[in-house]
Design a protein around this motif. Sequence first.
Motif, PDB file in Angstrom:
ATOM      1  N   ARG A 118      76.391  43.839  11.969  1.00 50.19           N
ATOM      2  CA  ARG A 118      77.551  43.201  11.793  1.00 50.19           C
ATOM      3  C   ARG A 118      78.185  43.328  10.492  1.00 50.19           C
ATOM      4  O   ARG A 118      79.139  43.310  10.300  1.00 50.19           O
ATOM      5  N   ASN A 119      77.054  43.679   9.606  1.00 48.29           N
ATOM      6  CA  ASN A 119      77.562  43.575   7.974  1.00 48.29           C
ATOM      7  C   ASN A 119      77.126  44.869   7.387  1.00 48.29           C
ATOM      8  O   ASN A 119      77.637  45.382   6.165  1.00 48.29           O
ATOM      9  N   GLY A 120      76.795  46.068   8.082  1.00 45.43           N
ATOM     10  CA  GLY A 120      76.425  47.206   7.572  1.00 45.43           C
ATOM     11  C   GLY A 120      75.334  47.361   6.727  1.00 45.43           C
ATOM     12  O   GLY A 120      74.450  46.589   6.445  1.00 45.43           O
ATOM     13  N   ASP A 121      74.656  48.595   6.291  1.00 44.91           N
ATOM     14  CA  ASP A 121      73.403  48.961   5.778  1.00 44.91           C
ATOM     15  C   ASP A 121      73.615  49.150   4.140  1.00 44.91           C
ATOM     16  O   ASP A 121      72.611  49.499   3.622  1.00 44.91           O
ATOM     17  N   GLU A 122      74.716  48.781   3.641  1.00 42.14           N
ATOM     18  CA  GLU A 122      75.028  49.322   2.123  1.00 42.14           C
ATOM     19  C   GLU A 122      73.923  48.424   1.340  1.00 42.14           C
ATOM     20  O   GLU A 122      73.582  48.954   0.273  1.00 42.14           O
ATOM     21  N   ARG A 123      73.513  47.108   1.805  1.00 43.73           N
ATOM     22  CA  ARG A 123      72.841  46.609   0.955  1.00 43.73           C
ATOM     23  C   ARG A 123      71.192  46.695   1.113  1.00 43.73           C
ATOM     24  O   ARG A 123      70.423  46.040   0.503  1.00 43.73           O
ATOM     25  N   PHE A 124      70.919  47.565   1.892  1.00 40.74           N
ATOM     26  CA  PHE A 124      69.678  47.755   2.266  1.00 40.74           C
ATOM     27  C   PHE A 124      69.011  49.115   2.172  1.00 40.74           C
ATOM     28  O   PHE A 124      69.617  50.444   2.255  1.00 40.74           O
ATOM     29  N   LEU A 125      67.886  49.365   1.659  1.00 38.38           N
ATOM     30  CA  LEU A 125      66.874  50.419   1.654  1.00 38.38           C
ATOM     31  C   LEU A 125      65.464  50.176   2.509  1.00 38.38           C
ATOM     32  O   LEU A 125      64.939  49.348   2.494  1.00 38.38           O
ATOM     33  N   ASP A 126      65.605  51.392   3.475  1.00 34.88           N
ATOM     34  CA  ASP A 126      64.518  51.447   4.172  1.00 34.88           C
ATOM     35  C   ASP A 126      63.180  52.222   3.871  1.00 34.88           C
ATOM     36  O   ASP A 126      63.520  53.122   3.417  1.00 34.88           O
ATOM     37  N   ILE A 127      62.096  51.579   4.040  1.00 28.11           N
ATOM     38  CA  ILE A 127      60.948  51.925   3.552  1.00 28.11           C
ATOM     39  C   ILE A 127      59.898  52.577   4.682  1.00 28.11           C
ATOM     40  O   ILE A 127      59.856  51.227   5.526  1.00 28.11           O
TER      41      ILE A 127
END
Length: 389
Positions: A295-304
Amino acid sequence: MAQRIDDLLDLVAAETGLDDFGDPSFRDGLERVHDAVAATADLTPIGRAVFEGQTKAALANRARTAAWERAHPGLADERVTAPVFVIGLPRSGTTALSHLLAADPANRSLLGWEAQDSTPPPETATYRDDPRLHAARGAPSVLDRLNPGFKAIHHDPPEAPVECTVLLAQHFASLMLSTMYNVPDYDAWLLGSDLTAAYDHHHRMLRLLQSRCPGRWFLKAPVHCHAIDAVAARYPDARFVVTHRDPSVTVASTCSLVTSLSGTFTETDHRYTTGRTWSANLAAMADRVVDFRDRNGDERFLDIAYPDLVADPVGTVRAVYTWLGRDLDPATEAAMRAHTGRNRQHKYGRHTYALEEFGLEGGAVAERFEGYRKRFGIAPETRSTGGHA
C-alpha cells in the motif's frame, strides 16, 4: 475483574505515593491479560509472583512517568525525529543487529534499565555510569536461577538494548507477555486491536528518555511488524530495517523460545498451543508487513537477509549506514568487530528445535508463508544450516 484491577492500582498507589497512571486505556489490556493468565496460564506460585511483580513494576513506572511529565511540562515540546526500527520475524537476527548497532555510541538505543526505571531520565554525561545500570548488573537474575539454559536461546545483558516490547508491556499491549505466559486469548485480542494508544505511550517514553540524553533512536522489536500501521502513523519519518529468514526456521525457533521461557513459570506442557498460537502470530506479522508495503511502497525499508548478517555482520551495518547516508568510521567499525568477537553465535550453547515438537508440519508452514517468502526472495535453510540460533 474491574474490582481486582482497582485493588491492584490502589496497592501500587500506596507503594509509590502516586495515583495517576496516565492514559486510562491501559486498563483494557491489563484486564485482558489478567483474565487470560487466570484462564490458561496455569502458573506455579513462582510464576504468579513473577506476573504480579511484573504488573506492579509496569504500573509503578507509568505512575512515575506521569508525575515527571506533570512536573516538566516542557516535555511536550520534545520531538522524536526519524527513528530507525529494526524489525522482522522473531529469530531472524533482529537482536544481533540491534546489539551491533548499539556498539556505536552515536546511536541512541533503549537499554533495559532505563526502559523499566525511567525517572529521572538518564543524562548524557552519566548514561554509561548510571546507578540504575550498576544496580541492574548486580541484581540476581530470577530467570538465570530458574532456567539457566535460556541464555542459549536469548540473552540481553543490562548494557545491551532491549525490545520496545518492554515499553508496550507498560501499556499491557505487548506480545512480550505472551512469550512469558500461555495466553492465546490475549494474543487474539491483541492482534485484533487498534494499538494507537499503546504507541502513544511508546512515544511518551522515548520523549522522556531522550530529554536529557538525546540522539537518533535505533530501536528493535519484531512485534512492530504486526503493528506497522500504528508505528508509521506515530512516527511518520521513521525508517525500517527488516531482517528476513526462512519462516519455517523462525516459527520453530520462536515456538522453542516461548516454550522454554513460559515453561519457567508453569508445569503444564503448552507446546501444541504454542505451536498454533505463535505460527499464527508470525503469519500475521509477515502478512501485515507485506500489506503495508504493497500500500505504501518500499522507500522507507531496507531488507537484510539473515545469511548475509551472519556471514558479515559489520558489512551489514555498513550497508545500513550507507542507506541512511552515514559513514562507518574506523573507530566505530573496530568497536563493532570487537563486539562480534565477544559475542559469537552459540556463545551460551547451541539452540536446537524442530517444528514437529509443537505439532506443526513443515509443508503446511512453508505453504502459509509462501507469499512472504517469494515477496522478499527468502531462501530455505537446509537441515545442515537450520535448526539452531
